[in-house]
Design an enzyme around this catalytic site. Structure first.
Site, PDB file in Angstrom:
ATOM      1  N   ASP A 189       1.815   6.646   5.336  1.00 63.93           N
ATOM      2  CA  ASP A 189       0.819   5.651   4.926  1.00 63.93           C
ATOM      3  C   ASP A 189       1.261   4.880   3.674  1.00 63.93           C
ATOM      4  O   ASP A 189       0.477   4.148   3.082  1.00 63.93           O
ATOM      5  CB  ASP A 189      -0.540   6.346   4.697  1.00 63.93           C
ATOM      6  CG  ASP A 189      -1.720   5.423   4.951  1.00 63.93           C
ATOM      7  OD1 ASP A 189      -1.536   4.388   5.626  1.00 63.93           O
ATOM      8  OD2 ASP A 189      -2.827   5.736   4.468  1.00 63.93           O
ATOM      9  N   LYS A 216     -10.023  13.061   8.087  1.00 61.08           N
ATOM     10  CA  LYS A 216      -9.519  12.724   9.413  1.00 61.08           C
ATOM     11  C   LYS A 216      -9.452  13.963  10.294  1.00 61.08           C
ATOM     12  O   LYS A 216      -9.300  15.081   9.788  1.00 61.08           O
ATOM     13  CB  LYS A 216      -8.081  12.163   9.282  1.00 61.08           C
ATOM     14  CG  LYS A 216      -7.977  10.774   8.710  1.00 61.08           C
ATOM     15  CD  LYS A 216      -6.517  10.341   8.635  1.00 61.08           C
ATOM     16  CE  LYS A 216      -6.372   8.959   8.037  1.00 61.08           C
ATOM     17  NZ  LYS A 216      -6.981   7.883   8.832  1.00 61.08           N
ATOM     18  N   LYS A 230       0.860  -1.189   0.000  1.00 61.18           N
ATOM     19  CA  LYS A 230       0.000   0.000   0.000  1.00 61.18           C
ATOM     20  C   LYS A 230       0.893   1.234   0.000  1.00 61.18           C
ATOM     21  O   LYS A 230       1.713   1.419   0.898  1.00 61.18           O
ATOM     22  CB  LYS A 230      -0.902   0.011   1.246  1.00 61.18           C
ATOM     23  CG  LYS A 230      -1.605   1.352   1.500  1.00 61.18           C
ATOM     24  CD  LYS A 230      -2.507   1.321   2.740  1.00 61.18           C
ATOM     25  CE  LYS A 230      -3.045   2.723   3.077  1.00 61.18           C
ATOM     26  NZ  LYS A 230      -3.901   2.751   4.272  1.00 61.18           N
ATOM     27  N   ARG A 285      -7.510  -0.408   1.268  1.00 68.37           N
ATOM     28  CA  ARG A 285      -8.049  -1.664   0.720  1.00 68.37           C
ATOM     29  C   ARG A 285      -8.493  -1.486  -0.720  1.00 68.37           C
ATOM     30  O   ARG A 285      -8.506  -2.434  -1.496  1.00 68.37           O
ATOM     31  CB  ARG A 285      -9.170  -2.182   1.632  1.00 68.37           C
ATOM     32  CG  ARG A 285     -10.397  -1.325   1.706  1.00 68.37           C
ATOM     33  CD  ARG A 285     -11.257  -1.649   2.924  1.00 68.37           C
ATOM     34  NE  ARG A 285     -10.704  -1.093   4.155  1.00 68.37           N
ATOM     35  CZ  ARG A 285     -11.223  -1.266   5.369  1.00 68.37           C
ATOM     36  NH1 ARG A 285     -12.320  -1.983   5.530  1.00 68.37           N
ATOM     37  NH2 ARG A 285     -10.654  -0.732   6.429  1.00 68.37           N
TER      38      ARG A 285
HETATM   39  N1  BES Z   1      -4.034   4.752   6.942  1.00 70.68           N
HETATM   40  C1  BES Z   1      -5.132   4.508   7.790  1.00 70.68           C
HETATM   41  C2  BES Z   1      -4.814   3.550   8.941  1.00 70.68           C
HETATM   42  C3  BES Z   1      -3.799   4.037   9.941  1.00 70.68           C
HETATM   43  C4  BES Z   1      -4.196   4.697  11.078  1.00 70.68           C
HETATM   44  C5  BES Z   1      -2.454   3.783   9.743  1.00 70.68           C
HETATM   45  C6  BES Z   1      -3.252   5.118  11.988  1.00 70.68           C
HETATM   46  C7  BES Z   1      -1.511   4.205  10.668  1.00 70.68           C
HETATM   47  C8  BES Z   1      -1.910   4.873  11.794  1.00 70.68           C
HETATM   48  C9  BES Z   1      -6.280   3.896   6.995  1.00 70.68           C
HETATM   49  O1  BES Z   1      -6.363   4.312   5.679  1.00 70.68           O
HETATM   50  C10 BES Z   1      -7.553   4.305   7.646  1.00 70.68           C
HETATM   51  O2  BES Z   1      -7.846   5.452   7.666  1.00 70.68           O
HETATM   52  N2  BES Z   1      -8.292   3.322   8.159  1.00 70.68           N
HETATM   53  C11 BES Z   1      -9.529   3.579   8.797  1.00 70.68           C
HETATM   54  C12 BES Z   1     -10.532   2.571   8.289  1.00 70.68           C
HETATM   55  C13 BES Z   1     -11.947   2.862   8.673  1.00 70.68           C
HETATM   56  C14 BES Z   1     -12.423   4.127   8.009  1.00 70.68           C
HETATM   57  C15 BES Z   1     -12.814   1.706   8.261  1.00 70.68           C
HETATM   58  C16 BES Z   1      -9.310   3.429  10.290  1.00 70.68           C
HETATM   59  O3  BES Z   1      -8.548   2.573  10.721  1.00 70.68           O
HETATM   60  O4  BES Z   1      -9.898   4.216  11.036  1.00 70.68           O
HETATM   61 ZN    ZN Z   2      -4.612   4.912   4.833  1.00 70.12          ZN
HETATM   62 MN    MN Z   3      -7.444   6.103   5.472  1.00 77.19          MN
END
Ligand code: BES
Ligand code: ZN
Ligand code: MN
Length: 493
Positions: free
Chosen positions: A282, A271, A259, A345
Site C-alpha cells: 500500500d 480488513k 501514498k 486520502r
Molecule cells: N489500500 C486500500 C485500497 C486497496 C485495496 C489497494 C486493494 C490495493 C488493493 C485503501 O486504503 C482502502 O482500504 N480503501 C477502501 C476505502 C473505503 C473504506 C472507502 C476500499 O477501497 O475499500
Molecule cells: Zn490503503
Molecule cells: Mn485502507
C-alpha cells in the site's frame, strides 16, 4: 538493489559462445544481418519450419547449435515490424531475456527493410533488464529459475552511438523501476516508515536534496489527518521531501506526491484476513515517486522536480483513531473519519496541501493505491486518472499509451463532491460504495487549491497485475516509466 545487466552495443559481429538472438517478422522474414550472425540463413529457416514459428510479437523459439560460434539460437517474433511502437520493444527484449535464461546474449537488432533506431535498441535493453528482475532475497534455497546471473549482453545495431546515448536513459529508468519494485515487494516488518525514509534518503548520492520530517515536525506543521492514521502504530510516521534541480533555478517545479502506507490493516475498521498480506504494497505510490526521482536524477533530467511521500502504518490499537473521530488537517479543513480504512486520502490530504503551499508547483501528480473501487471499474489494465486540468490529463494519457502503463480518465463533478459533505465536519472520508474511486478523488481535490493536479489511482496496477514479457514480479514499479515519459516529452528544457 537487484543487479542491472552488463549491456554493450556493437555493429554486426559474430557471437562468441552463449546465445544468439535474432528477430523474425511475420511470414518468417528475417534480415541478412541475422543470417550472418546465425552462421547462415538455413539455420534460421530450419528452426522456423521445424517449430512452425508464427513470429507473433513476443513469442520465441529456440534450438541448440553444435556447429556454430555460439551454443543456442533464439528467434524472437516481432509481428508486423511497421507497426512496432509503445512498449513493443520492451516486450521483445523481455522475451529474448527469458529465452536466453542465464547464458550470455548476443542479440542482433535488425529487420529486413527497416532500421532499428537507437531508442528502440535502448528499449530492447530496458525490456531485458526489467524482465530479468526477480525478488528472491528471502529465498534461502535459491532454485535455478530465480537465480539470475549478471550476464554479459552484446546488442548489435546499425547506429551504435545512437543506441549508447539512448541507453544512458534506459539504464536510469531500469534502476528507478527496480527501486520501486524492491520497495513494494519488501515486507512491512522490514520496511516501516523510518526504514522507507532511509531508502529514499539514498537518493542524496545522485544530487537529490533530501529532508526527512519526523513525527515532531509533522505535528508542528499541523498534519492532523496524516497523524491520525499513524497514531495506532508503534512505528512513527515520516514525511520525505526530495528535490531534484535539473533546470534553471527560477523555473517552477513539477511535483509528485505518493501514498506511503507501509501496511494497511484497515485500522479499527479492520480488513478481512483473506488477502490482507497484499497490503504490504500500500506504499506503491510512494515507491513510484522514489523510483521516479531516482530516474530523473540518474539521467540528469533538465527539470526541477519535487517528490513528497507520506509514510505511515495503519494499525488497530488502543491508541488508534476511531470511526467518528474528527481530525484537523494542515489546510485547516476538518474531516470526520467514518472509516479508518479510507486512510490513504487522509495521508494525501496533508501531503498535497504541504507540497502546494511550500513549492507552488507547476502541477502536482499524486499516485496512490487508493481504492478497491478503481479495480472494480478498470481491472488491472488501466490505472484511474482524475484531473482538474484537461491538458495535463491528455499528456498523462499519451504517456500511458507510449509507456504501456495505461491510464483511463474518470470524471470529477460537483454532484460527487457533495457526497463527501459531513454532518459534523467539513467533509467525511468515506460515503459508501457508489462511485468509490471518484468520491476518493473528490476528497483529494479539496486539498489542491487551484493548482493543476492529477490523481492516479494505482490500486489495480501497482501490484499483482498480470505478467508481461518485461514484468514478472508481483510489484511492477507502475508509474516510474509513465511519469518519466511525461516529463521527458513535455517538461524538459
Ligand atoms: N489500500 C486500500 C485500497 C486497496 C485495496 C489497494 C486493494 C490495493 C488493493 C485503501 O486504503 C482502502 O482500504 N480503501 C477502501 C476505502 C473505503 C473504506 C472507502 C476500499 O477501497 O475499500
Ligand atoms: Zn490503503
Ligand atoms: Mn485502507
Amino acid at each position: 538493489m537487484s543487479k542491472v545487466l552488463n549491456v554493450k552495443f556493437s555493429g554486426f559481429t559474430k557471437p562468441e559462445g552463449g546465445t544468439a538472438v535474432v528477430l523474425v517478422a511475420k511470414g518468417g522474414v528475417f534480415s541478412d544481418e541475422a543470417a550472418a550472425v546465425a552462421g547462415g540463413s538455413d539455420k534460421i529457416q530450419q528452426l522456423i519450419d521445424a517449430s512452425e514459428f508464427n513470429a507473433k510479437l513476443g513469442t520465441t523459439t529456440e534450438t541448440i547449435v553444435i556447429d556454430g560460434s555460439y551454443k543456442k539460437l533464439v528467434l524472437v517474433g516481432v509481428g508486423k515490424p511497421e507497426k512496432l511502437g509503445n512498449d513493443d520493444w520492451l516486450r521483445i527484449g523481455g522475451a529474448a531475456m527469458a529465452a536466453a535464461k542465464n547464458s550470455e546474449i548476443h542479440a542482433t537488432l535488425c529487420l529486413s527493410d527497416q532500421v532499428v533506431a537507437g531508442d528502440e535498441a535502448a528499449d530492447f535493453a530496458l525490456g531485458m533488464m526489467l524482465g530479468n528482475y526477480a525478488f528472491n532475497k528471502y529465498k534461502t534455497q535459491k532454485d535455478t529459475e530465480n537465480k539470475k546471473k549478471n550476464v554479459n549482453i552484446n546488442i548489435c545495431v546499425a547506429d551504435v552511438a545512437a543506441a549508447e546515448t539512448a541507453f544512458v536513459e534506459a539504464q536510469a529508468t531500469a534502476e528507478g523501476v527496480i527501486i520501486a519494485r524492491d520497495l513494494v515487494n519488501e515486507p512491512a516488518n522490514i520496511l516501516g516508515p523510518v526504514e522507507f525514509a532511509a531508502e529514499a534518503a539514498k537518493l542524496e548520492k545522485l544530487g537529490v536534496k533530501i529532508e526527512v520530517l519526523t513525527e515532531k515536525e509533522i505535528k508542528k506543521l499541523g498534519m492532523g489527518a496524516l497523524l491520525g492514521v499513524s497514531q495506532g502504530s508503534a512505528r512513527p510516521p515520516r514525511l520525505v521531501v526530495m528535490e531534484w534541480n535539473g533546470a534553471k533555478s527560477k523555473e517552477k517545479p513539477v511535483a509528485f506526491v505518493g501514498k506511503g502506507v507501509v501496511f494497511d490493516t484497515g485500522g479499527i475498521s479492520i480488513k478481512p484476513a483473506l488477502g490482507m498480506e497484499d497490503m504490504k504494497g500500500d506504499m506503491g505510490g510512494a515507491a513510484a515517486v522514489v523510483g521516479l526521482m531516482h530516474t530523473l536524477a540518474a539521467r540528469k533530467a533538465k527539470v526541477n522536480a519535487i517528490g513528497v511521500i507520506g509514510l505511515v502504518e495503519n494499525m488497530p490499537d488502543g491508541n488508534a483513531q476511531r470511526p467518528g473521530d474528527i481530525v484537523t488537517t494542515m489546510s485547516g479543513q476538518t474531516i470526520e473519519v467514518i472509516n479508518t480504512d479510507a486512510e490513504g486520502r487522509l495521508v494525501l490530504a496533508d501531503a498535497l496541501h504541504y507540497t502546494n503551499e511550500r513549492f507552488k508547483p507547476r502541477f502536482m501528480i499524486n499516485l496512490a493505491t487508493l481504492t478497491g473501487a478503481v479495480m472494480v471499474a478498470l481491472g488491472t489494465q488501466h490505472a484511474g486518472l482524475f484531473s482538474n486540468d484537461d491538458e495535463l490529463a491528455d499528456q498523462l494519457y499519451d504517456a500511458g499509451q507510449l509507456s504501456g502503463e495505461k491510464l483511463w480518465r474518470l470524471p470529477l463533478a460537483k454532484v460527487y463532491d457533495k457526497m463527501i459533505d459531513s454532518k459534523f465536519a467539513d467533509m467525511k472520508n468515506s460515503c459508501g460504495r457508489l462511485g468509490g474511486a471518484i468520491t476518493a478523488a473528490q476528497f483529494l481535490k479539496r486539498f489542491v487549491g487551484d493548482t493543476s493536479w492529477a490523481h492516479l489511482d494505482i490500486a489495480g496496477t501497482a501490484m499483482d497485475a498480470p505478467d508481461s514479457e518485461y514484468s514478472k514480479s508481483w510489484a511492477n514499479g507502475f508509474g516510474v516509466r509513465l511519469l518519466d515519459r511525461l516529463v521527458r516529452d513535455n517538461y524538459e528544457d
